[in-house]
Design a protein around this motif. Sequence first.
Motif, PDB file in Angstrom:
ATOM      1  N   GLU A  35      19.862  -3.854 -14.571  1.00  0.00           N
ATOM      2  CA  GLU A  35      19.315  -4.772 -15.577  1.00  0.00           C
ATOM      3  C   GLU A  35      19.664  -6.221 -15.234  1.00  0.00           C
ATOM      4  O   GLU A  35      18.890  -7.144 -15.500  1.00  0.00           O
ATOM      5  N   ALA A  36      20.840  -6.412 -14.621  1.00  0.00           N
ATOM      6  CA  ALA A  36      21.257  -7.753 -14.206  1.00  0.00           C
ATOM      7  C   ALA A  36      20.647  -8.168 -12.876  1.00  0.00           C
ATOM      8  O   ALA A  36      20.868  -9.303 -12.425  1.00  0.00           O
ATOM      9  N   GLY A  37      19.910  -7.254 -12.210  1.00  0.00           N
ATOM     10  CA  GLY A  37      19.169  -7.624 -11.006  1.00  0.00           C
ATOM     11  C   GLY A  37      19.546  -6.901  -9.731  1.00  0.00           C
ATOM     12  O   GLY A  37      18.915  -7.116  -8.691  1.00  0.00           O
ATOM     13  N   ALA A  58      13.250   1.274 -13.790  1.00  0.00           N
ATOM     14  CA  ALA A  58      12.621   0.730 -14.996  1.00  0.00           C
ATOM     15  C   ALA A  58      12.993  -0.740 -15.204  1.00  0.00           C
ATOM     16  O   ALA A  58      12.236  -1.502 -15.812  1.00  0.00           O
ATOM     17  N   PHE A  59      14.152  -1.131 -14.688  1.00  0.00           N
ATOM     18  CA  PHE A  59      14.581  -2.529 -14.761  1.00  0.00           C
ATOM     19  C   PHE A  59      14.084  -3.345 -13.565  1.00  0.00           C
ATOM     20  O   PHE A  59      14.422  -4.523 -13.434  1.00  0.00           O
ATOM     21  N   SER A 236      29.939  -9.892 -11.178  1.00  0.00           N
ATOM     22  CA  SER A 236      29.189 -11.139 -11.070  1.00  0.00           C
ATOM     23  C   SER A 236      30.058 -12.336 -10.704  1.00  0.00           C
ATOM     24  O   SER A 236      31.297 -12.257 -10.691  1.00  0.00           O
ATOM     25  N   GLU A 237      29.392 -13.439 -10.486  1.00  0.00           N
ATOM     26  CA  GLU A 237      30.067 -14.703 -10.198  1.00  0.00           C
ATOM     27  C   GLU A 237      30.981 -15.131 -11.354  1.00  0.00           C
ATOM     28  O   GLU A 237      31.963 -15.845 -11.153  1.00  0.00           O
ATOM     29  N   ALA A 238      30.666 -14.675 -12.556  1.00  0.00           N
ATOM     30  CA  ALA A 238      31.416 -15.096 -13.743  1.00  0.00           C
ATOM     31  C   ALA A 238      32.892 -14.723 -13.671  1.00  0.00           C
ATOM     32  O   ALA A 238      33.727 -15.357 -14.318  1.00  0.00           O
TER      33      ALA A 238
END
Length: 256
Positions: A35-37, A58-59, A236-238
């Motif tokens: 969903e985040a890519g 589906a994402f 993620s980068e976060a």
Amino acid sequence: MKEQRRNRFDLTGKTAIVTGAGRGLGQAIAAGLAEAGANLLLVTNRTSAEETKAKVEAFGGKARIVQVDIADRSKLPSIIDEAIESFGGLDILVNNAGIIRRTPAVEHAYSDWQEVLDVNLNSVFALCQLAGELMIEQGHGKIINIASMLSFQGGINVPGYTASKHAVAGLTKALANEWASKGVQVNAIAPGYMSTDNTEALRKDPTRSRQILDRIPAGRWGTDEDLIGPAVFLASEASGYMNGHILCVDGGWMNR
């Protein structure tokens, strides 16, 4: 001129491996990363991962399924090779696969002890080692190990599982100490009492189930969905300055 905001949680174009991806927590994490890519390599043993693959697609993500017994050390390099061959690289490794054997310690068969350690700990070290070598060479990467409340506590009738999850927490910290300066973040998620196959026996026991719920400030068992946000954050980068952290996702259990 207004500065353009960037999404620090975006995983577009990233490649992730998730073990134990056929169901439960692994399926939810894989779908959340998609969903985040991210594109996903879905590692499963006996359980089919077709449903997880459909969720990823589906994402809009790409997905490949690899059926491997991760307790067999000789088969693990093929997982890394498949990620590179399918998607051109590897950015994220989620060591989620795990098993549990519930037997009092004096009755705990050595075969059960060894099986739990092979799946829950030895495969984690081996995959971290394989992925870590690649990530160090490329200068970046994210490794997320799945720990447990039993990374901090002793539990009852689960000596092998408890030993393995204590070790996963320690391994996470040890690898972070070595690899943080090389651009590789190694962290772990410690799920609380989640509604999964592993906790079915506890949820069916009226006494133990009530004891557990009474200690959870949130007042409920966790669900697969509760791990998606934390997993995306650590992938993620976060979370770029987080290293060797064991993130409790437990409804407040550890606060009690």
